[in-house]
Design an enzyme around this catalytic site. Sequence first.
Site, mmCIF file in Angstrom:
data_model
loop_
_atom_site.group_PDB
_atom_site.id
_atom_site.type_symbol
_atom_site.label_atom_id
_atom_site.label_comp_id
_atom_site.label_asym_id
_atom_site.label_seq_id
_atom_site.Cartn_x
_atom_site.Cartn_y
_atom_site.Cartn_z
ATOM 1 N N GLY A 172 57.418 55.186 38.458
ATOM 2 C CA GLY A 172 56.502 55.961 37.632
ATOM 3 C C GLY A 172 55.573 56.895 38.376
ATOM 4 N N THR A 173 56.118 57.566 39.392
ATOM 5 C CA THR A 173 55.316 58.606 40.048
ATOM 6 C C THR A 173 56.138 59.891 40.161
ATOM 7 O OG1 THR A 173 54.025 59.234 42.005
ATOM 8 C CG2 THR A 173 55.948 57.837 42.397
ATOM 9 N N HIS A 195 44.333 54.789 45.959
ATOM 10 C CA HIS A 195 43.357 55.771 45.443
ATOM 11 C C HIS A 195 42.096 55.103 44.922
ATOM 12 C CE1 HIS A 195 46.838 58.845 44.710
ATOM 13 N NE2 HIS A 195 46.386 58.931 45.924
ATOM 14 N N CYS A 211 23.717 57.630 49.443
ATOM 15 C CA CYS A 211 23.238 56.473 50.223
ATOM 16 C C CYS A 211 24.322 55.403 50.352
ATOM 17 C CB CYS A 211 21.970 55.898 49.586
ATOM 18 S SG CYS A 211 22.284 54.982 48.079
ATOM 19 N N GLN A 263 48.995 53.928 43.314
ATOM 20 C CA GLN A 263 48.158 55.123 43.241
ATOM 21 C C GLN A 263 47.185 55.009 42.068
ATOM 22 O OE1 GLN A 263 50.702 58.887 43.924
ATOM 23 N NE2 GLN A 263 52.191 57.291 43.450
ATOM 24 N N ASN A 264 47.399 54.003 41.227
ATOM 25 C CA ASN A 264 46.606 53.849 40.010
ATOM 26 C C ASN A 264 45.263 53.201 40.310
ATOM 27 O OD1 ASN A 264 48.923 54.865 38.914
ATOM 28 N ND2 ASN A 264 49.627 52.905 38.090
ATOM 29 N N CYS A 303 27.496 55.525 45.562
ATOM 30 C CA CYS A 303 26.598 56.680 45.688
ATOM 31 C C CYS A 303 27.052 57.498 46.892
ATOM 32 C CB CYS A 303 25.159 56.211 45.893
ATOM 33 S SG CYS A 303 24.025 57.607 46.115
ATOM 34 N N PRO A 352 62.072 57.756 34.016
ATOM 35 C CA PRO A 352 62.978 58.371 33.031
ATOM 36 C C PRO A 352 63.343 59.806 33.415
ATOM 37 C CG PRO A 352 60.778 58.021 32.087
ATOM 38 C CD PRO A 352 60.774 57.420 33.449
HETATM 39 N N1 APR Z 1 58.045 54.370 32.985
HETATM 40 C C1 APR Z 1 58.312 54.910 34.206
HETATM 41 N N2 APR Z 1 57.926 56.175 34.574
HETATM 42 C C2 APR Z 1 57.294 56.913 33.648
HETATM 43 C C3 APR Z 1 57.010 56.425 32.346
HETATM 44 C C4 APR Z 1 57.413 55.088 32.041
HETATM 45 N N3 APR Z 1 57.180 54.546 30.840
HETATM 46 N N4 APR Z 1 56.360 57.404 31.650
HETATM 47 C C5 APR Z 1 56.247 58.478 32.506
HETATM 48 N N5 APR Z 1 56.818 58.180 33.695
HETATM 49 C C6 APR Z 1 56.891 59.024 34.895
HETATM 50 C C7 APR Z 1 56.937 60.527 34.637
HETATM 51 O O1 APR Z 1 58.264 60.979 34.436
HETATM 52 C C8 APR Z 1 56.323 61.091 35.916
HETATM 53 O O2 APR Z 1 57.331 61.339 36.881
HETATM 54 O O3 APR Z 1 55.708 58.814 35.630
HETATM 55 C C9 APR Z 1 55.408 59.965 36.419
HETATM 56 C C10 APR Z 1 53.915 60.238 36.311
HETATM 57 O O4 APR Z 1 53.621 61.288 37.176
HETATM 58 P P1 APR Z 1 52.114 61.839 37.318
HETATM 59 O O5 APR Z 1 51.510 62.004 36.003
HETATM 60 O O6 APR Z 1 52.199 63.011 38.221
HETATM 61 O O7 APR Z 1 51.330 60.630 38.021
HETATM 62 P P2 APR Z 1 51.316 60.170 39.549
HETATM 63 O O8 APR Z 1 52.582 60.520 40.238
HETATM 64 O O9 APR Z 1 50.899 58.755 39.583
HETATM 65 O O10 APR Z 1 50.115 61.076 40.135
HETATM 66 C C11 APR Z 1 49.745 60.887 41.462
HETATM 67 O O11 APR Z 1 47.958 62.434 41.246
HETATM 68 O O12 APR Z 1 46.496 63.204 39.767
HETATM 69 C C12 APR Z 1 46.584 62.487 40.901
HETATM 70 O O13 APR Z 1 45.237 60.767 41.802
HETATM 71 C C13 APR Z 1 46.083 61.070 40.739
HETATM 72 O O14 APR Z 1 47.126 58.997 41.439
HETATM 73 C C14 APR Z 1 47.359 60.245 40.834
HETATM 74 C C15 APR Z 1 48.263 61.121 41.657
#
Ligand code: APR
Length: 257
Positions: free
Chosen positions: A191-192, A123, A134, A105-106, A131, A218
């Site tokens: 990490g999402t 994403h 165009c 998603q990054n 643009c 975590p």
């Molecule tokens: N290692 C693993 N996970 C981690 C760490 C780490 N060091 N630090 C934070 N996290 C976890 C948090 O606990 C949280 O659950 O990563 C997650 C980040 O969540 P978000 O900030 O919501 O990010 P994400 O899930 O990628 O967001 C999804 O939302 O804003 C939009 O388009 C944007 O791609 C993004 C989408």
Amino acid sequence: MPGGRGDPVREAARLMSTRRNVVALTGAGISVESGIPSFRGAQGMWAKYDPMEYATLHAFMLSPRKVWEMLSEMVSVCGGAMPNAAHKGLAALEETGVVRAVITQNVDGLHQAAGSRRVIEYHGNLDELICVYCWKRYPTRERWTPGTVPLCDCGEILKPNVVLFGEPIPWLAQEQAEEEARTCGVLVVIGTSAQVSPACDIPRIAKESGAAVVEINPEETSLSGNVTDIHLRGSASEVIGKMVRLFQDPTTPPPRG
Ligand code: APR
């Protein structure tokens, strides 16, 4: 693998090495240790910039210069970041045939910078500008400098080729991601917060297709306790670092091809 029971990382590695085709789904948390803030939570980007004002397509069409205040910060921070042990670990696991693909998603390009080859950018990526009038595209480094708002040859303000809220997912990325989810043996979700759709549906698609779901975070998320089979509480670099060592350990059975 001696003493697998009781150590969840070993359990996860056992699952990954006995099942076929491991796919990773990553979010902002994997890049936090590279100095890129995540989106949600007290230190997140959305604590500083209201996403409804700074991160929707509507907001961009209405006031692109304002949205570029947020985008400039993202492009600068991501542009200066380096892959960490978690990105490198996933690339190493791809190299040894354990991981088949990364769905991310990054928009920071750090998986590719770490050496991952099969990366599905769900994403988009900040490295390219487009643009919205165009559809011409430019490498960001050729058109953007800090403090400026990049213009297209047609005179309109350019947008990074990333998915803002209200925009569709690039169809090829969506197709490929869902195909990987439907056919993987293990989905490792790293990490999402799994709060944003349709990316948050990918673990459910994998689960419903018979895959096991391993979560590295975590914190608890909306997946923990319902879709997740093994929750590895810890930072991405710490947990993936341990996994890589386990797969380098000769007593770990190699993944069956
Ligand atoms: N290692 C693993 N996970 C981690 C760490 C780490 N060091 N630090 C934070 N996290 C976890 C948090 O606990 C949280 O659950 O990563 C997650 C980040 O969540 P978000 O900030 O919501 O990010 P994400 O899930 O990628 O967001 C999804 O939302 O804003 C939009 O388009 C944007 O791609 C993004 C989408």
